[in-house]
Design an enzyme around this catalytic site. Sequence first.
Site, PDB file in Angstrom:
ATOM      1  N   GLU A 124       7.378   8.746 -18.919  1.00  0.00           N
ATOM      2  CA  GLU A 124       8.601   7.969 -19.373  1.00  0.00           C
ATOM      3  C   GLU A 124       9.029   6.723 -18.405  1.00  0.00           C
ATOM      4  O   GLU A 124       9.819   5.972 -18.906  1.00  0.00           O
ATOM      5  CB  GLU A 124       9.708   9.214 -19.569  1.00  0.00           C
ATOM      6  CG  GLU A 124       9.751  10.233 -20.502  1.00  0.00           C
ATOM      7  CD  GLU A 124       8.941  11.207 -20.153  1.00  0.00           C
ATOM      8  OE1 GLU A 124       8.648  11.932 -21.284  1.00  0.00           O
ATOM      9  OE2 GLU A 124       8.388  11.474 -19.263  1.00  0.00           O
ATOM     10  N   LYS A 160       0.044  -6.069   9.243  1.00  0.00           N
ATOM     11  CA  LYS A 160       1.590  -6.287   9.190  1.00  0.00           C
ATOM     12  C   LYS A 160       1.941  -6.954  10.799  1.00  0.00           C
ATOM     13  O   LYS A 160       1.629  -6.698  11.752  1.00  0.00           O
ATOM     14  CB  LYS A 160       2.174  -4.858   9.304  1.00  0.00           C
ATOM     15  CG  LYS A 160       3.591  -5.000   8.743  1.00  0.00           C
ATOM     16  CD  LYS A 160       4.022  -3.480   8.381  1.00  0.00           C
ATOM     17  CE  LYS A 160       5.460  -3.459   7.893  1.00  0.00           C
ATOM     18  NZ  LYS A 160       5.821  -1.901   7.416  1.00  0.00           N
ATOM     19  N   ARG A 183      18.850  11.227 -36.424  1.00  0.00           N
ATOM     20  CA  ARG A 183      17.257  10.813 -35.813  1.00  0.00           C
ATOM     21  C   ARG A 183      16.758  10.080 -36.986  1.00  0.00           C
ATOM     22  O   ARG A 183      16.010   9.421 -36.973  1.00  0.00           O
ATOM     23  CB  ARG A 183      16.450  11.823 -35.236  1.00  0.00           C
ATOM     24  CG  ARG A 183      16.234  13.184 -35.830  1.00  0.00           C
ATOM     25  CD  ARG A 183      15.317  13.891 -35.359  1.00  0.00           C
ATOM     26  NE  ARG A 183      15.080  15.403 -36.034  1.00  0.00           N
ATOM     27  CZ  ARG A 183      14.218  16.022 -35.834  1.00  0.00           C
ATOM     28  NH1 ARG A 183      13.136  15.767 -35.220  1.00  0.00           N
ATOM     29  NH2 ARG A 183      13.997  17.356 -36.657  1.00  0.00           N
ATOM     30  N   GLN A 243      14.854  21.607 -22.823  1.00  0.00           N
ATOM     31  CA  GLN A 243      14.541  20.502 -23.832  1.00  0.00           C
ATOM     32  C   GLN A 243      15.891  19.820 -24.305  1.00  0.00           C
ATOM     33  O   GLN A 243      16.069  18.891 -24.812  1.00  0.00           O
ATOM     34  CB  GLN A 243      13.936  20.948 -25.080  1.00  0.00           C
ATOM     35  CG  GLN A 243      12.702  21.543 -24.898  1.00  0.00           C
ATOM     36  CD  GLN A 243      11.530  20.833 -24.136  1.00  0.00           C
ATOM     37  OE1 GLN A 243      11.100  19.903 -24.637  1.00  0.00           O
ATOM     38  NE2 GLN A 243      11.111  21.180 -22.996  1.00  0.00           N
ATOM     39  N   LEU A 272       0.609   0.176   7.389  1.00  0.00           N
ATOM     40  CA  LEU A 272       1.794   0.445   8.277  1.00  0.00           C
ATOM     41  C   LEU A 272       3.039   0.617   6.912  1.00  0.00           C
ATOM     42  O   LEU A 272       3.303  -0.284   6.414  1.00  0.00           O
ATOM     43  CB  LEU A 272       2.435  -0.347   9.322  1.00  0.00           C
ATOM     44  CG  LEU A 272       1.442  -0.076  10.481  1.00  0.00           C
ATOM     45  CD1 LEU A 272       1.874  -1.107  11.538  1.00  0.00           C
ATOM     46  CD2 LEU A 272       1.445   1.360  11.040  1.00  0.00           C
ATOM     47  N   ASP A 296       0.807  -1.101  -0.002  1.00  0.00           N
ATOM     48  CA  ASP A 296      -0.112  -0.084   0.030  1.00  0.00           C
ATOM     49  C   ASP A 296       0.902   1.214   0.001  1.00  0.00           C
ATOM     50  O   ASP A 296       0.537   2.208  -0.422  1.00  0.00           O
ATOM     51  CB  ASP A 296      -0.997   0.143   1.213  1.00  0.00           C
ATOM     52  CG  ASP A 296      -0.383  -0.167   2.389  1.00  0.00           C
ATOM     53  OD1 ASP A 296       0.896  -0.744   2.541  1.00  0.00           O
ATOM     54  OD2 ASP A 296      -1.080  -0.087   3.619  1.00  0.00           O
ATOM     55  N   ASP A 298      14.719  25.706 -28.681  1.00  0.00           N
ATOM     56  CA  ASP A 298      13.676  25.325 -27.594  1.00  0.00           C
ATOM     57  C   ASP A 298      14.060  25.508 -26.388  1.00  0.00           C
ATOM     58  O   ASP A 298      13.242  25.704 -25.440  1.00  0.00           O
ATOM     59  CB  ASP A 298      13.590  23.845 -27.743  1.00  0.00           C
ATOM     60  CG  ASP A 298      12.762  23.362 -29.249  1.00  0.00           C
ATOM     61  OD1 ASP A 298      11.919  24.241 -29.306  1.00  0.00           O
ATOM     62  OD2 ASP A 298      12.663  22.147 -29.382  1.00  0.00           O
TER      63      ASP A 298
END
Length: 614
Positions: free
Chosen positions: A355, A238, A307, A416, A178, A146, A412
């Site tokens: 990402e 727990k 690229r 970036q 916990l 949790d 940019d």
Amino acid sequence: MQTEELTELAQQLRVDAVRATDAAGSGHATSSMSAADLVAVLFANHLRYNFDEPDHSGNDHLVLSKGHASPVLYAAYLAAGAITDEELLTFRARGSRLEGHPTPRLPWVDTATGSLGQGLPVGVGMALAGKRLDRTPYRVWVISGDSEMAEGSVWEAVEHAGTQNLDNLTVIVDVNRLGQRGPTRHGRDLNAYSRRLRAFGWHTIEVDGHDPHAVEMAYDEACSTVQKPTAILAATVKGKGVAAVADKEGFHGKPLKDPDAAIEELGGRRTLRVEVRKPAEAQASQPVRRGEPALPTFDKGDQVATRDAFGKTLAAFGDARGDIVALDGEVGDSTRAEMFSESHPERYFECYIAEQQLVAVAVGMQARGYVPFATTFAAFLTRAHDFIRMAAISRADIILVGSHAGVAIGQDGPSQMGVEDFAMMRAVHGSTVLCPCDANQTAQLVAAMADLKGIRYLRTNRGETEVIYGPDEEFPIGGSKTLRSGDDDRLTLVAAGTTVPEARKAADMLAAEGIAVRVIDLYSVKPVDAETLQKAAEDTGCLVSVEDHHSEGGLGDAVAEAFADGRAVPRLVRLAVNNLPGSASPEEQLRAAGIDAESVAAAARLLVEKGVVR
């Protein structure tokens, strides 16, 4: 197993978790005890797995996302006959397969866990492979804590699974209230988790995690739910079963102080054995190979962005090999990964601006035998660094491609610009880091990466650069290319990617002034070509590294490490991005950083004029 037997099995798992942590003198006994009933019912009645054939295509996949509870997993392996009692008691010992948090050192573990919030994201990748690629009926089970539900990466995964209708995925959340230092954010409020999960399109079931019959019914419901992933929210205690620690703070990550008394309170040792059901015979779709890919070729003198060469090469690999998959972080038009999607949409997976999930899906898919290329801007891969780090611990084989690297992207601006990526990727265990400077070199390096192992990283450029190599040139991993050399070289310029053209121009300027310099294209940043660098140092006495990256951890450090074996270190000069860029043209950015041709020539000229080099 029936309810009474399941209760006994759960107690056995608790006892064995206590014994393992006691033998180690450390470990998470109480976190294991809360999950014991959940694990007992899963192994006894629902998991489909052949421990003798961990690569069986029909096997379910179990990811213990709360990896600190590894003792309960190892206790379940013992009950299933996969390990011996003697091995159980080697928990956390040097050389043991039973590490503090599970890793693929064990053949039944697909992915390393322990850095919380990663098990479900990787499980989504496995489930996607099952649904879209393998088309086999295996189920992915993830046991989560949790506390880790607070991690943003969990919600990236939750949304991804919901929108993809992954009904072959079940997450079991052990809500034991916990965390490490106190209560979790929502305590034992199951509905607080349920509301959020339902909002993302999940089917949810709230259950008493210590009632084997209720857990059994919940698992049945999960398996019969269609078009939605299922989350089972199990209220647990727990340290369940031992009054001294049950539902009490201060015992996280510690063996019990009086293990003998705890074992007696749990009813003593048991030796129950579980016959985990074998998977149905299933034949996964076999990726087709149609020979070697026809790599794209480019003419010398042309201006081509690396690229673009990457995108065309990836598409060519998709044509030849059915095991290649492409993953995108919603920038495929920029990275050029979208070229793959045009021919192979069924093997192209959009992960959107998430990402961490992008890298996690890659890890999950490689566990199913695929070769994933995960692409985004180099700057944004930094957000997923912990996933990349854990991928290495998982012994994962993935390829990461970071485009728009360096200040050369221009207007940019700095948010970036990937100017930390070399440092980040070089620090990853067993990684390969490559930085091509032209299109033909890019195509050859992509081909080389496809068959490598481990974490591979390719940096690509946004802007066009001149094609300087022929299509038949070879670029071995760990190599370099000496572009200019002579007996009278006064120093050596070492460059990679965008800075190679700048170094070549600088060399031409200097030659016109009677200053001869050597130029090395160090396209393999890791492993580095130490032999060539050492020879250049011997011949010229001074190496000047030129990189579109911060000086810390980048090309300059890679060069310096070639002389870390005790030999005499030559004069090393580093030209790198040490300013904070703003928006400007690519040419202005390179000049401001001091890594354009004029700046490189000026630095070399100064070294010569001051007599620093011969």
